[in-house]
Design a protein around this motif. Structure first.
Motif, PDB file in Angstrom:
ATOM      1  N   GLY A 222       0.806  -1.274   0.061  1.00 21.39           N
ATOM      2  CA  GLY A 222       0.137   0.048   0.062  1.00 21.39           C
ATOM      3  C   GLY A 222       0.923   1.038   0.156  1.00 21.39           C
ATOM      4  N   ILE A 223       0.408   2.199  -0.740  1.00 23.55           N
ATOM      5  CA  ILE A 223       1.293   3.438  -0.909  1.00 23.55           C
ATOM      6  C   ILE A 223       0.414   4.767  -0.578  1.00 23.55           C
ATOM      7  N   GLY A 224      -0.801   4.530  -0.145  1.00 21.97           N
ATOM      8  CA  GLY A 224      -1.502   5.851   0.163  1.00 21.97           C
ATOM      9  C   GLY A 224      -2.383   6.247  -1.064  1.00 21.97           C
ATOM     10  N   ALA A 225      -3.531   7.065  -0.810  1.00 22.53           N
ATOM     11  CA  ALA A 225      -4.419   7.269  -1.682  1.00 22.53           C
ATOM     12  C   ALA A 225      -4.028   8.321  -2.604  1.00 22.53           C
ATOM     13  N   LEU A 226      -2.857   9.181  -2.014  1.00 24.40           N
ATOM     14  CA  LEU A 226      -2.636  10.465  -2.826  1.00 24.40           C
ATOM     15  C   LEU A 226      -1.243  10.198  -3.704  1.00 24.40           C
ATOM     16  N   ALA A 227      -0.978   8.627  -3.926  1.00 28.64           N
ATOM     17  CA  ALA A 227       0.087   8.323  -4.710  1.00 28.64           C
ATOM     18  C   ALA A 227       0.195   8.997  -5.971  1.00 28.64           C
ATOM     19  N   ALA A 228      -0.983   9.024  -6.728  1.00 28.81           N
ATOM     20  CA  ALA A 228      -0.912   9.598  -8.221  1.00 28.81           C
ATOM     21  C   ALA A 228      -0.353  10.961  -8.270  1.00 28.81           C
ATOM     22  N   ALA A 286      -9.749   5.216  -3.050  1.00 25.69           N
ATOM     23  CA  ALA A 286      -9.887   4.604  -1.796  1.00 25.69           C
ATOM     24  C   ALA A 286      -8.435   4.112  -1.297  1.00 25.69           C
ATOM     25  N   GLU A 287      -7.687   3.489  -2.498  1.00 25.72           N
ATOM     26  CA  GLU A 287      -6.514   2.466  -2.003  1.00 25.72           C
ATOM     27  C   GLU A 287      -5.698   2.775  -3.244  1.00 25.72           C
ATOM     28  N   ALA A 288      -4.299   2.786  -3.016  1.00 24.20           N
ATOM     29  CA  ALA A 288      -3.327   2.643  -4.105  1.00 24.20           C
ATOM     30  C   ALA A 288      -2.290   1.729  -3.459  1.00 24.20           C
ATOM     31  N   PHE A 289      -1.829   1.022  -4.659  1.00 22.49           N
ATOM     32  CA  PHE A 289      -0.821  -0.102  -4.500  1.00 22.49           C
ATOM     33  C   PHE A 289       0.108  -0.104  -5.458  1.00 22.49           C
ATOM     34  N   ALA A 290       1.703  -0.196  -4.814  1.00 27.74           N
ATOM     35  CA  ALA A 290       2.609  -0.831  -5.822  1.00 27.74           C
ATOM     36  C   ALA A 290       2.655  -2.386  -5.853  1.00 27.74           C
ATOM     37  N   VAL A 291       2.558  -2.970  -7.215  1.00 23.27           N
ATOM     38  CA  VAL A 291       2.549  -4.091  -7.265  1.00 23.27           C
ATOM     39  C   VAL A 291       3.533  -4.790  -8.250  1.00 23.27           C
ATOM     40  N   ARG A 292       4.152  -5.735  -7.924  1.00 17.93           N
ATOM     41  CA  ARG A 292       5.178  -6.083  -8.738  1.00 17.93           C
ATOM     42  C   ARG A 292       4.898  -7.785  -9.356  1.00 17.93           C
ATOM     43  N   ALA A 332      12.829   3.155  -8.864  1.00 19.26           N
ATOM     44  CA  ALA A 332      13.246   4.099  -7.975  1.00 19.26           C
ATOM     45  C   ALA A 332      12.271   5.064  -7.687  1.00 19.26           C
ATOM     46  N   LEU A 333      11.516   5.278  -8.653  1.00 12.16           N
ATOM     47  CA  LEU A 333      10.194   6.346  -8.577  1.00 12.16           C
ATOM     48  C   LEU A 333       9.314   5.884  -7.618  1.00 12.16           C
ATOM     49  N   VAL A 334       9.109   4.623  -7.871  1.00 15.97           N
ATOM     50  CA  VAL A 334       7.823   3.681  -7.129  1.00 15.97           C
ATOM     51  C   VAL A 334       8.336   3.539  -5.694  1.00 15.97           C
ATOM     52  N   SER A 335       9.794   3.391  -5.615  1.00 16.88           N
ATOM     53  CA  SER A 335      10.164   3.253  -4.169  1.00 16.88           C
ATOM     54  C   SER A 335      10.056   4.709  -3.448  1.00 16.88           C
ATOM     55  N   ARG A 336      10.177   5.695  -4.235  1.00 14.85           N
ATOM     56  CA  ARG A 336       9.980   7.012  -3.374  1.00 14.85           C
ATOM     57  C   ARG A 336       8.520   7.162  -2.955  1.00 14.85           C
ATOM     58  N   LEU A 337       7.541   6.442  -3.576  1.00 12.81           N
ATOM     59  CA  LEU A 337       6.420   6.803  -3.033  1.00 12.81           C
ATOM     60  C   LEU A 337       6.031   5.959  -1.670  1.00 12.81           C
ATOM     61  N   GLY A 338       6.899   5.159  -1.229  1.00 14.12           N
ATOM     62  CA  GLY A 338       6.685   4.398  -0.121  1.00 14.12           C
ATOM     63  C   GLY A 338       6.587   3.146  -0.233  1.00 14.12           C
ATOM     64  N   ALA A 339       6.734   2.409  -1.274  1.00 16.44           N
ATOM     65  CA  ALA A 339       6.309   1.180  -1.453  1.00 16.44           C
ATOM     66  C   ALA A 339       7.222   0.190  -0.627  1.00 16.44           C
ATOM     67  N   GLY A 340       8.450   0.625  -0.477  1.00 10.38           N
ATOM     68  CA  GLY A 340       9.211  -0.222   0.403  1.00 10.38           C
ATOM     69  C   GLY A 340      10.129  -1.580  -0.247  1.00 10.38           C
ATOM     70  N   PHE A 341       9.817  -1.256  -1.888  1.00  6.35           N
ATOM     71  CA  PHE A 341      10.338  -2.554  -2.604  1.00  6.35           C
ATOM     72  C   PHE A 341      11.978  -1.934  -2.753  1.00  6.35           C
TER      73      PHE A 341
END
Length: 343
Positions: A222-228, A286-292, A332-341
């Protein structure tokens, strides 16, 4: 009741006279947008015979157009020309960059040619709707579009004796659960291509959001609803090209390339670039996710936005070669969103 509140009333003002977008006006009147168009009496709206393949194959003659695909929370607009059209038994493909569409005509139920007056000149479009009366795709003519081709299309496909619309809202979606979650995860781990994911969902009777709940932290964060907003602003600042997917039951539209001008306007976050506009209601995310997902080229990362009904609003990917690994700058960009990957 005033006549604008009932477009079926004799002498009612035309829908375009309000200056409101037809979708917004239809909602105010308790109608679907398709019903609003059917209720109009006048030459501005022509019901079209729905032959998906033939209709789409007639669109290249229009020349440069703007294609609009939307759902309740996102609007995706691309400027270009139709071409490189392919149809299979169930799906269609338009891959004529910058126009990139995946079509699902089994959900198409009605089509219209619309020409309405405007102070800047007539606005012309071809619009396709589903069984709920919601727009699947709209093709808007531009200043350089061929008016002769539009008139030929309107004449060729005109359906004055079309069947009445049978509007039936789709039932609300509900979460699904795999009969064998372990088997689902095992098959997921063996994926060689991201396009295998949807068939995998169908085999296990899963919707996309429920499937994410079965995958562990190594694949979904989960990366938070304001990720976009953060994603778009980061991509704009760094100049990193991205892929942006927005769709509905009948069409998925894709942007591939940079995003430059990012503007917040009330609840909307917008991309306002020549040739590409995105309008996203972040308050409906409502939800945002980073998915691999695993592939033969290594794991590929997406950012996925869902609404309160667990329906997909939009997806973002990094730009890459079909036969190459993911761009580490996208990771790297997605990691900066707080994905933790790890990047």
């Amino acid at each position: 009741m005033d006549t604008l509140s009932d477009p079926t009333t004799a002498g009612a003002a035309p829908f375009y006279a309000t200056g409101k977008r037809s979708r917004d006006l239809a909602t105010e009147l308790g109608l679907s947008e398709a019903e609003l168009l059917v209720a109009h009496r006048g030459p501005e709206v022509v019901r079209l015979r729905l032959d998906p393949k033939a209709l789409v194959e007639a669109l290249p003659a229009l020349g440069e157009i703007m294609v609009l695909t939307r759902n309740d929370a996102a609007v995706h607009e691309k400027v270009g020309t139709f071409g490189q059209i392919r149809f299979g038994q169930e799906t269609g493909l338009v891959l004529n960059p910058p126009i990139d569409l995946r079509l699902f005509p089994r959900h198409w139920r009605a089509a219209f040619a619309v020409e309405t007056p405007h102070e800047a000149g007539p606005r012309r479009s071809v619009q396709i709707f589903d069984a709920a009366g919601d727009a699947m795709i709209k093709v808007h003519l531009r200043a350089t579009s061929s008016l002769d081709a539009f008139e030929a299309l309107r004449t060729r496909f005109a359906a004055p004796k079309a069947k009445p619309l049978d509007i039936a809202p789709y039932p609300a979606t509900s979460a699904t659960q795999a009969g064998d979650p372990a088997a689902f995860r095992a098959e997921f781990s063996q994926m060689r291509d991201v396009h295998e994911f949807f068939p995998l969902l169908r085999r296990h009777g899963l919707d996309r959001r429920s499937a994410l709940g079965l995958l562990g932290q190594n694949h979904v964060r989960g990366i938070g609803a304001l990720a976009a907003t953060r994603l778009l602003e980061d991509a704009s600042t760094t100049g990193l090209p991205i892929m942006c997917f927005v769709g509905n039951r009948g069409c998925i539209q894709i942007h591939t390339g940079p995003v430059e001008t990012i503007r917040a306007m009330g609840p909307w976050i917008n991309v306002l670039d020549p040739g590409f506009n995105l309008h996203l209601r972040e308050d409906l995310v409502a939800e945002a996710f980073a998915v691999r997902k695993p592939t033969r080229h290594g794991e590929l990362t997406s950012v996925e936005l869902y609404d309160a009904r667990t329906e997909l609003i939009a997806q973002f990917f990094g730009v890459r070669s079909e036969e190459g690994p993911e761009d580490p700058l996208w990771r790297a960009l997605v990691s900066r969103l707080g994905a933790g990957f790890s990047a």
